[in-house]
Design an enzyme around this catalytic site. Structure first.
Site, PDB file in Angstrom:
ATOM      1  N   HIS A 213      37.720 -50.396 -21.340  1.00 55.16           N
ATOM      2  CA  HIS A 213      38.303 -50.935 -22.564  1.00 55.16           C
ATOM      3  C   HIS A 213      37.662 -52.256 -22.974  1.00 55.16           C
ATOM      4  CE1 HIS A 213      42.041 -52.340 -24.896  1.00 55.16           C
ATOM      5  NE2 HIS A 213      41.687 -51.207 -25.464  1.00 55.16           N
ATOM      6  N   LYS A 215      35.107 -55.068 -24.531  1.00 57.82           N
ATOM      7  CA  LYS A 215      34.300 -55.230 -25.744  1.00 57.82           C
ATOM      8  C   LYS A 215      33.445 -56.470 -25.530  1.00 57.82           C
ATOM      9  CE  LYS A 215      38.358 -53.270 -27.275  1.00 57.82           C
ATOM     10  NZ  LYS A 215      39.660 -53.278 -26.584  1.00 57.82           N
ATOM     11  N   ASP A 220      20.901 -63.113 -24.732  1.00 55.63           N
ATOM     12  CA  ASP A 220      19.962 -63.951 -23.966  1.00 55.63           C
ATOM     13  C   ASP A 220      20.634 -64.715 -22.817  1.00 55.63           C
ATOM     14  OD1 ASP A 220      17.955 -63.151 -25.686  1.00 55.63           O
ATOM     15  OD2 ASP A 220      18.172 -64.898 -27.000  1.00 55.63           O
ATOM     16  N   HIS A 389      46.486 -56.445 -33.356  1.00 56.26           N
ATOM     17  CA  HIS A 389      45.844 -55.804 -32.202  1.00 56.26           C
ATOM     18  C   HIS A 389      45.311 -56.820 -31.205  1.00 56.26           C
ATOM     19  CE1 HIS A 389      42.463 -53.329 -30.353  1.00 56.26           C
ATOM     20  NE2 HIS A 389      43.479 -52.507 -30.234  1.00 56.26           N
ATOM     21  N   LYS A 391      44.841 -59.670 -28.205  1.00 57.25           N
ATOM     22  CA  LYS A 391      45.327 -59.846 -26.837  1.00 57.25           C
ATOM     23  C   LYS A 391      45.102 -61.317 -26.475  1.00 57.25           C
ATOM     24  CE  LYS A 391      43.229 -55.584 -27.274  1.00 57.25           C
ATOM     25  NZ  LYS A 391      44.331 -54.780 -27.730  1.00 57.25           N
ATOM     26  N   ASP A 396      51.500 -73.455 -22.050  1.00 58.73           N
ATOM     27  CA  ASP A 396      51.671 -74.896 -22.257  1.00 58.73           C
ATOM     28  C   ASP A 396      50.647 -75.411 -23.271  1.00 58.73           C
ATOM     29  OD1 ASP A 396      53.708 -74.681 -20.415  1.00 58.73           O
ATOM     30  OD2 ASP A 396      52.505 -75.369 -18.730  1.00 58.73           O
TER      31      ASP A 396
END
Length: 470
Positions: A213, A215, A220, A389, A391, A396
């Site tokens: 999952h 991405k 470089d 969508h 995440k 704090d």
């Protein structure tokens, strides 16, 4: 004769069901999963046995970790980190649990830039690809053959034509609709493609429940990207059903890029059997932002429950505030307990989820958890300005995390995921501003499950039964 064969077949299925039930009881990752599989296998063996073959694996045993064969790279990263150790006075969150999960050290000398929507994300990624001098490493869970996918293809082909080494990887399930011609066009231009469909045989067929999952884009060894966006026009807000797509990526510089690169080499090693250690740049440079950061990668190939433990560690670290944005909320018992305990300690715990549906079963299952956490003081917000969508975790004023891990059992136990953790007040402040805007586009949930419409009231407890495999 046929009666005897039929009886023998029935007996064999029941024997296999009993064998699988014992195996599930011994190896399932959670007690709930063990009980669910045992009951299912013994009560409906003709349906449960074939499903168990595909969904019942508890560890990705065939996954080969390139890091174990390339300890010199880990030691190199550690040596750089030794010269870039954070000042303990700048840390209010103990990094040791995260370092143990990552098997990598926290280091200073890192930089971060939040990319708050698809337009900003892909503009930044495309600019970086166009500026690449030596190599591009790119991996997405979903790649579509649409306008955005074709633009990415053109950029990668252009890079390959000017002599840049380009390696491209995607997931077999996430990109099941990607035509072979897309990959062939990349290959013809000189792009090195790890085609997930090249993996054949029982090991592949019976591990479909595992997904990569992640991405990841690395340029470089100097610039890295990670976050929630995949490659498709819906991530630009161009899908007529979803409308605006709210997602977050992060552009990174410094030592954390080499950590992300190490995770890519592991995935590439599994997909292609090729060791990239000696062909990539592991020196790199530090960022003037000088942030403390760490890349935590988790997955079913790990010996411990790294995905769940990563979330548990962030929750346990919170003293004043814990804000989590996730498209799905299907946690395990340990994370549920940690969230409730944090709220009982007086921590401002907020969970931000989308009001819109993309996958109905996890969306529905989440309602079965909300009453319990709200009774402990956790606040639940539902995002209404399109589909959310992202995440993201904020702890704090000193820890911000962006990556691919959802707050659900699939991300905890079945997916290969990665999160970039920045132990820095500037990263936390930028994340706070971003999430405050998201809360303004949301409403706080006040209705209990008993007050929901009948399809939610009765459907949520049933959907929760599937939470171990959602």
């Amino acid at each position: 004769m046929w009666t005897f064969i039929a009886s023998l077949s029935v007996f064999a299925i029941y024997c296999v069901a009993v064998f699988f039930a014992v195996r599930a009881a011994q190896t399932a990752r959670t007690p709930q999963g063990a009980v669910g599989w045992v009951v299912f296998l013994l009560s409906a063996p003709f349906l449960a046995v074939p499903l168990y073959l595909f969904l019942g694996h508890h560890r990705f045993k065939g996954y080969r970790i390139a890091r174990k064969e390339s300890e010199r790279v880990v030691e190199g990263i550690r040596s750089f980190a030794d010269h870039s150790k954070p000042d303990p006075a700048t840390l209010t969150v103990n990094p040791r649990p995260f370092e143990a999960l990552a098997h990598l050290p926290l280091s200073r000398g890192n930089g971060a830039e939040l990319l708050i929507d698809g337009q900003a994300t892909f503009q930044s990624i495309f600019r970086a690809i166009d500026a690449a001098k030596n190599y591009v490493l790119i991996q997405f869970y979903i790649v579509r053959d649409d306008a955005l996918g074709l633009e990415l293809q053109d950029r990668l082909i252009d890079a390959a034509k000017r002599g840049v080494s380009v390696r491209f990887m995607t997931d077999a399930v996430g990109s099941y609709g990607l035509p072979s011609s897309y990959l062939e066009d990349l290959r013809s231009a000189g792009v090195d493609v790890a085609d997930p469909r090249d993996q054949r045989g029982p090991k592949f067929r019976f591990q479909l429940n595992y997904r990569n999952h992640r991405k990841t884009v690395i340029i470089d060894g100097e610039t890295g990207f990670i976050g929630g966006h995949n490659v498709g026009v819906e991530y630009l807000g161009q899908d007529p059903y979803f409308g605006r797509w709210r997602d977050t990526h992060i552009k990174m510089t410094g030592h954390i890029v080499r950590q992300l690169q190490l995770i890519f080499t592991e995935d590439w090693h599994w997909a292609r059997g090729e060791d990239l250690i000696d062909v990539l740049d592991w020196a790199g440079s530090e960022s003037d932002q000088d942030m403390n950061a760490l890349l935590v990668a988790t997955g079913p190939g790990d010996a411990t429950e790294t995905g769940s433990l990563m979330f548990f560690s962030t929750i346990a670290a919170a003293q004043e505030r814990l804000w989590i944005a996730s498209p799905y909320f299907v946690p395990d018992i340990d994370v549920m307990t940690a969230l409730e305990h944090a709220a009982l300690r007086g921590v401002d715990v907020r969970i931000l989820v989308p009001d819109m549906i993309d996958h109905r079963l996890p969306w529905l299952a989440a309602f079965a958890y909300f009453d319990e956490i709200r009774d402990s003081g956790v606040r639940v917000f539902r995002y209404t300005d399109g589909f959310m969508h992202q995440k993201v975790i904020l702890v704090d004023d000193t820890l911000a995390a962006v990556g691919t891990t959802n707050l659900d059992n699939r991300s905890f136990r079945l997916n290969f995921e990665a999160m970039a953790l920045f132990f820095d007040s500037r990263a936390a402040a930028a994340t706070e501003d971003m999430l405050k805007t998201d809360f303004e586009a949301s409403y706080e949930m006040t209705r209990s499950l008993a007050q929901q419409p009948p399809h939610i009231r009765y459907g949520a407890p049933l959907a929760r039964l599937f939470s171990p495999i959602l």
